[in-house]
Design an enzyme around this catalytic site. Structure first.
Site, mmCIF file in Angstrom:
data_model
loop_
_atom_site.group_PDB
_atom_site.id
_atom_site.type_symbol
_atom_site.label_atom_id
_atom_site.label_comp_id
_atom_site.label_asym_id
_atom_site.label_seq_id
_atom_site.Cartn_x
_atom_site.Cartn_y
_atom_site.Cartn_z
ATOM 1 N N GLN A 142 0.811 -1.211 0.000
ATOM 2 C CA GLN A 142 0.000 0.000 0.000
ATOM 3 C C GLN A 142 0.850 1.271 0.000
ATOM 4 O O GLN A 142 0.327 2.377 0.011
ATOM 5 C CB GLN A 142 -0.932 -0.003 1.213
ATOM 6 C CG GLN A 142 -1.958 -1.125 1.151
ATOM 7 C CD GLN A 142 -2.703 -1.320 2.463
ATOM 8 O OE1 GLN A 142 -2.772 -0.420 3.302
ATOM 9 N NE2 GLN A 142 -3.253 -2.502 2.653
ATOM 10 N N HIS A 180 -1.419 0.103 5.599
ATOM 11 C CA HIS A 180 -2.022 1.087 6.487
ATOM 12 C C HIS A 180 -1.110 2.269 6.818
ATOM 13 O O HIS A 180 -0.944 2.631 7.973
ATOM 14 C CB HIS A 180 -2.493 0.419 7.786
ATOM 15 C CG HIS A 180 -3.586 -0.583 7.586
ATOM 16 N ND1 HIS A 180 -4.256 -1.184 8.623
ATOM 17 C CD2 HIS A 180 -4.137 -1.105 6.450
ATOM 18 C CE1 HIS A 180 -5.168 -2.027 8.148
ATOM 19 N NE2 HIS A 180 -5.097 -1.993 6.827
ATOM 20 N N TYR A 228 -10.000 -10.499 11.048
ATOM 21 C CA TYR A 228 -9.989 -11.325 9.846
ATOM 22 C C TYR A 228 -9.968 -12.813 10.188
ATOM 23 O O TYR A 228 -10.408 -13.643 9.414
ATOM 24 C CB TYR A 228 -8.798 -10.970 8.955
ATOM 25 C CG TYR A 228 -9.011 -9.696 8.188
ATOM 26 C CD1 TYR A 228 -9.995 -9.616 7.200
ATOM 27 C CD2 TYR A 228 -8.252 -8.572 8.449
ATOM 28 C CE1 TYR A 228 -10.209 -8.453 6.491
ATOM 29 C CE2 TYR A 228 -8.456 -7.390 7.738
ATOM 30 C CZ TYR A 228 -9.429 -7.344 6.765
ATOM 31 O OH TYR A 228 -9.631 -6.188 6.072
#
Ligand code: CA
Ligand code: CA
Length: 397
Positions: free
Chosen positions: A110, A176, A289
């Site tokens: 990311q 993140h 998760y």
């Protein structure tokens, strides 16, 4: 109801209960069936193609290599970031572009070149603020920087680039980062989001900037009188207990709003108040998760609850609060770009309260939402690690 049915189909087929930040699945928006010849209209132009199930007509302005964020210059040209590190200056009609800076970023996962915003005094200072991920000793972190748009001696470029702030601590991984930037309406403060880097507990840790909203001076220093310094937090911290904050914006009343990705469920739109704890990872309206539960936000638990939340998730990728005239019915509303949900989401803001409005399925991961100088809504498709388009949305009729 068409859009609701369309979205339900997407939600079921795409297993949208999980946040799709890591997913690279990309579907371009399919062109709507042949539209009648556009009737000439004085403004805005170019006219677009109606998008089925939405109130929008869509014009494709340009496409980019994994675009992440954009903003408009006063002269209607655009700055667009590409994840791999290029900052582009793009003509208002999208037809031409120039790379004005190439930033050395860690673009794995990311990470990459992320947000871009203008300084409040851009008209005179020509300053441009941006964020990116960078490696250092011990790991990686998000960085705030700025430069000066300079064209005095030839083609425009971003000059005098300086680093202003680095998230701490540096940690492993590529998730993140967050890295969204918003200036306060008075131009005195720069709010900068630091994600918790998929490490959970740093969001509650007083000794680091991860999982926090920071309030800085325009020079990137901790602003004076931040609310948590007396409790032992870093002096730049404004609020904490956040997860992955990919949108932050002020509304016309001066309220600060922030969106963040929940885990499996529990995406949030939060009203950002000084000194508050937004709960992550101790509470969330989603679950882990691995399926293990996380206590929901609950009255009296000491954590600031979201004003709106989503389950299944929308994967909020960008936030804009609309103030234009082209869509008078949406003035004051928040628009959120949905990544895994491949949608554009509208939230009614009413003072300090929020209620969910529309969720339009648009068939592509939306990374960024921006209001144009013409009042049109501009969205950037995420593109995963490939091409994403810049679309201009105007009223369909
Ligand atoms: Ca933007
Ligand atoms: Ca929360």
């Amino acid at each position: 109801m068409l859009y609701r049915l369309a979205f339900a189909a997407v939600a079921l087929s795409a297993a949208a209960a999980c946040n799709g930040e890591d997913s690279a699945a990309v579907q371009p928006i399919a062109d709507a069936p042949a539209a009648p010849a556009p009737t000439p209209s004085p403004s805005p132009s170019p006219s677009g193609t109606p998008v089925a199930g939405t109130p929008f007509a869509r014009a494709v302005i340009a496409d980019f290599d994994a675009p992440w964020a954009m903003t408009f210059l006063p002269d209607r040209r655009m700055l667009v970031t590409e994840k791999k590190g290029d900052l582009l200056l793009v003509a208002a009609d999208g037809a031409t572009r120039r790379t004005i800076a190439t930033i050395d970023v860690g673009s794995a996962g990311q990470g990459g070149l992320m947000d871009v915003v203008l300084a409040p005094d851009f008209a005179t200072s020509k300053r441009v603020y941006f964020s990116y991920s960078a490696a250092g000793q011990g790991g990686k972190g998000v960085v705030l920087a700025r430069g000066v748009l300079s064209g005095d001696a030839g083609p425009e470029r971003l000059a005098s680039i300086e680093t202003l702030y680095r998230a701490t601590p540096l940690v492993t991984g590529d998730g993140h980062y967050s890295g969204r930037i918003a200036f306060s309406p008075d131009g005195q403060y720069l709010f900068f989001t630091n994600g918790e880097r998929q490490k959970f507990t740093p969001a509650q840790d007083k000794t680091g900037s991860l999982g926090k909203v920071l309030r800085l001076t325009p020079d990137g220093k901790p602003a004076a009188n931040n609310p948590l310094a007396a409790q032992g937090f870093l002096p730049e911290v404004w609020s904490y207990g956040h997860r992955n904050l990919l949108g932050i914006a002020f509304d016309a009343q001066g309220n600060l709003w922030q969106q963040e990705m929940g885990p499996k469920g529990g995406d949030e739109l939060n009203l950002v108040l000084p000194g508050r704890n937004y709960g992550w990872p101790n509470v969330s309206n989603g679950s882990n998760y691995d399926g293990s539960d996380i206590p929901d936000h609950a009255p009296g638990d000491g954590y600031e609850a979201p004003k709106a939340w989503w389950n299944p998730v929308i994967s909020p990728g960008g936030l804009m609060i609309y103030s234009g005239d082209l869509f008078p019915q949406y003035k004051g509303d928040a628009f959120i770009g949905g990544l895994s949900s491949q949608s554009l989401v509208r939230v009614d803001l009413n003072g300090t309260n929020a209620s969910k409005g529309d969720q339009w399925s648009v068939g592509a991961r939306i990374r960024e939402v921006e209001q144009g100088p013409d009042g049109a809504i501009y969205v950037l498709e995420d593109g995963g690690d490939s091409q994403g388009r810049l679309l201009r949305l105007t009223p369909a009729s």
